[in-house]
Design a protein around this motif. Structure first.
Motif, PDB file in Angstrom:
ATOM      1  N   MET A 163     122.091 123.353  86.667  1.00 53.83           N
ATOM      2  CA  MET A 163     120.909 122.523  86.905  1.00 53.83           C
ATOM      3  C   MET A 163     121.256 121.207  87.597  1.00 53.83           C
ATOM      4  O   MET A 163     120.585 120.196  87.417  1.00 53.83           O
ATOM      5  CB  MET A 163     120.171 122.254  85.587  1.00 53.83           C
ATOM      6  N   GLN A 164     122.309 121.220  88.402  1.00 53.21           N
ATOM      7  CA  GLN A 164     122.690 120.038  89.161  1.00 53.21           C
ATOM      8  C   GLN A 164     122.823 120.404  90.635  1.00 53.21           C
ATOM      9  O   GLN A 164     122.999 121.566  90.984  1.00 53.21           O
ATOM     10  CB  GLN A 164     124.028 119.477  88.663  1.00 53.21           C
ATOM     11  N   ARG A 165     122.734 119.391  91.481  1.00 56.40           N
ATOM     12  CA  ARG A 165     123.030 119.583  92.891  1.00 56.40           C
ATOM     13  C   ARG A 165     124.512 119.313  93.130  1.00 56.40           C
ATOM     14  O   ARG A 165     125.081 118.406  92.522  1.00 56.40           O
ATOM     15  CB  ARG A 165     122.186 118.651  93.760  1.00 56.40           C
ATOM     16  N   VAL A 166     125.122 120.067  94.029  1.00 62.39           N
ATOM     17  CA  VAL A 166     126.536 119.883  94.353  1.00 62.39           C
ATOM     18  C   VAL A 166     126.679 119.756  95.863  1.00 62.39           C
ATOM     19  O   VAL A 166     126.182 120.604  96.618  1.00 62.39           O
ATOM     20  CB  VAL A 166     127.387 121.066  93.846  1.00 62.39           C
ATOM     21  N   LEU A 167     127.340 118.693  96.306  1.00 59.11           N
ATOM     22  CA  LEU A 167     127.624 118.485  97.723  1.00 59.11           C
ATOM     23  C   LEU A 167     129.124 118.612  97.940  1.00 59.11           C
ATOM     24  O   LEU A 167     129.910 117.860  97.363  1.00 59.11           O
ATOM     25  CB  LEU A 167     127.147 117.101  98.179  1.00 59.11           C
ATOM     26  N   ASP A 168     129.511 119.574  98.749  1.00 59.35           N
ATOM     27  CA  ASP A 168     130.918 119.827  99.076  1.00 59.35           C
ATOM     28  C   ASP A 168     131.143 119.336 100.500  1.00 59.35           C
ATOM     29  O   ASP A 168     130.836 120.032 101.463  1.00 59.35           O
ATOM     30  CB  ASP A 168     131.200 121.327  98.941  1.00 59.35           C
ATOM     31  N   TYR A 169     131.666 118.116 100.624  1.00 53.22           N
ATOM     32  CA  TYR A 169     131.828 117.504 101.948  1.00 53.22           C
ATOM     33  C   TYR A 169     133.227 117.815 102.474  1.00 53.22           C
ATOM     34  O   TYR A 169     134.221 117.402 101.893  1.00 53.22           O
ATOM     35  CB  TYR A 169     131.612 115.992 101.876  1.00 53.22           C
ATOM     36  N   GLY A 170     133.277 118.539 103.582  1.00 51.76           N
ATOM     37  CA  GLY A 170     134.533 119.091 104.077  1.00 51.76           C
ATOM     38  C   GLY A 170     134.746 120.446 103.430  1.00 51.76           C
ATOM     39  O   GLY A 170     135.783 120.722 102.837  1.00 51.76           O
ATOM     40  N   CYS A 171     133.720 121.300 103.554  1.00 51.37           N
ATOM     41  CA  CYS A 171     133.661 122.524 102.744  1.00 51.37           C
ATOM     42  C   CYS A 171     134.610 123.622 103.208  1.00 51.37           C
ATOM     43  O   CYS A 171     134.928 124.524 102.440  1.00 51.37           O
ATOM     44  CB  CYS A 171     132.231 123.061 102.717  1.00 51.37           C
ATOM     45  N   GLY A 172     135.059 123.575 104.467  1.00 53.24           N
ATOM     46  CA  GLY A 172     135.948 124.629 104.949  1.00 53.24           C
ATOM     47  C   GLY A 172     135.313 125.996 104.802  1.00 53.24           C
ATOM     48  O   GLY A 172     134.208 126.253 105.283  1.00 53.24           O
TER      49      GLY A 172
END
Length: 228
Positions: A163-172
């Motif tokens: 129930m959270q948002r996840v931002l993967d910056y530089g996700c490859g």
């Protein structure tokens, strides 16, 4: 099709000089490594922003050439251009193989974290009851073998982002974004400056049945703070 492989022995002071010259003179591939093997082998890493690590004291250069080239004459030509003597070397024939199968044989399923496996598509999951993230090695960074990726996967499994948002910056490859999706995030998002990585991540998410969004930085939308 077969190729000629030359293996040259040199030192750290001349290794890059020779590598650059061999590439400039038309070699199909040039690989620089340590002459040491096994326990004596020491990795050399080049990370942006970190002090440059010196090469190994004793280096080995493998050079791939077309079979119809006169390898000895070609090597003498390179040495003349450098005004350097020809280093000790050996020559062997590299026969054609099923390179796809050979590459696949180097990648086995990885127990990335407790209850989480990274499994190439050509393998069956070792533990069908575990969370199995399907991922094939490719052009984008992130196969689950790098220590930083493993640490992030361990943290995610220990703290599922339900129930959270996840931002993967530089996700490859999207490996962390996808893992977050499998672990319950409501909105997995990945960003990368490399368009190939963005497309690869999209494909990997679809392979795992994860509904994730991937963007290049300039196309990243302005999400409302309340969106979740």
């Amino acid at each position: 099709m077969s190729w000629t492989c030359l293996t040259l022995q040199t030192d750290r002071d001349h290794a890059e000089l020779w590598s650059d010259a061999l590439s400039a003179q038309g070699a199909l591939a040039v690989t620089l490594s340590s002459q040491a093997t096994g326990a004596e082998e020491v990795p050399v890493f080049g990370e942006p922003g970190c002090p440059e690590m010196p090469l190994w004291p004793h280096c080995q250069i493998e050079v791939l050439l077309p079979m119809d080239w006169d390898a000895s004459s070609w090597l003498k030509q390179v040495s003349t251009s450098l005004d350097q003597p020809v280093p000790p070397h050996r020559s062997e024939i590299v026969a054609d193989q099923d390179w796809v199968r050979l590459t696949q044989s180097q990648f086995d399923p990885i127990p990335a974290a407790p209850g989480l496996w990274i499994v190439p598509t050509w393998h069956e999951p070792p533990d069908p009851s575990a969370l199995n993230l399907r991922l094939d090695p490719g052009q984008a960074f992130g196969t689950g073998s790098h220590p930083t990726t493993r640490l992030c996967l361990e943290w995610l499994t220990a703290h599922p982002p339900r129930m959270q948002r996840v931002l993967d910056y530089g996700c490859g490859s999207g490996i962390l974004t996808i893992a977050a999706g499998l672990l319950g995030t409501t909105q997995p998002i990945g960003v990368d400056i490399d368009p190939i990585a963005v497309q690869t991540a999209c494909d990997n998410a679809a392979l795992n049945g994860v509904s994730a969004s991937f963007y290049e930085p300039d196309s990243f939308p302005n999400f409302p703070p309340s969106m979740g």
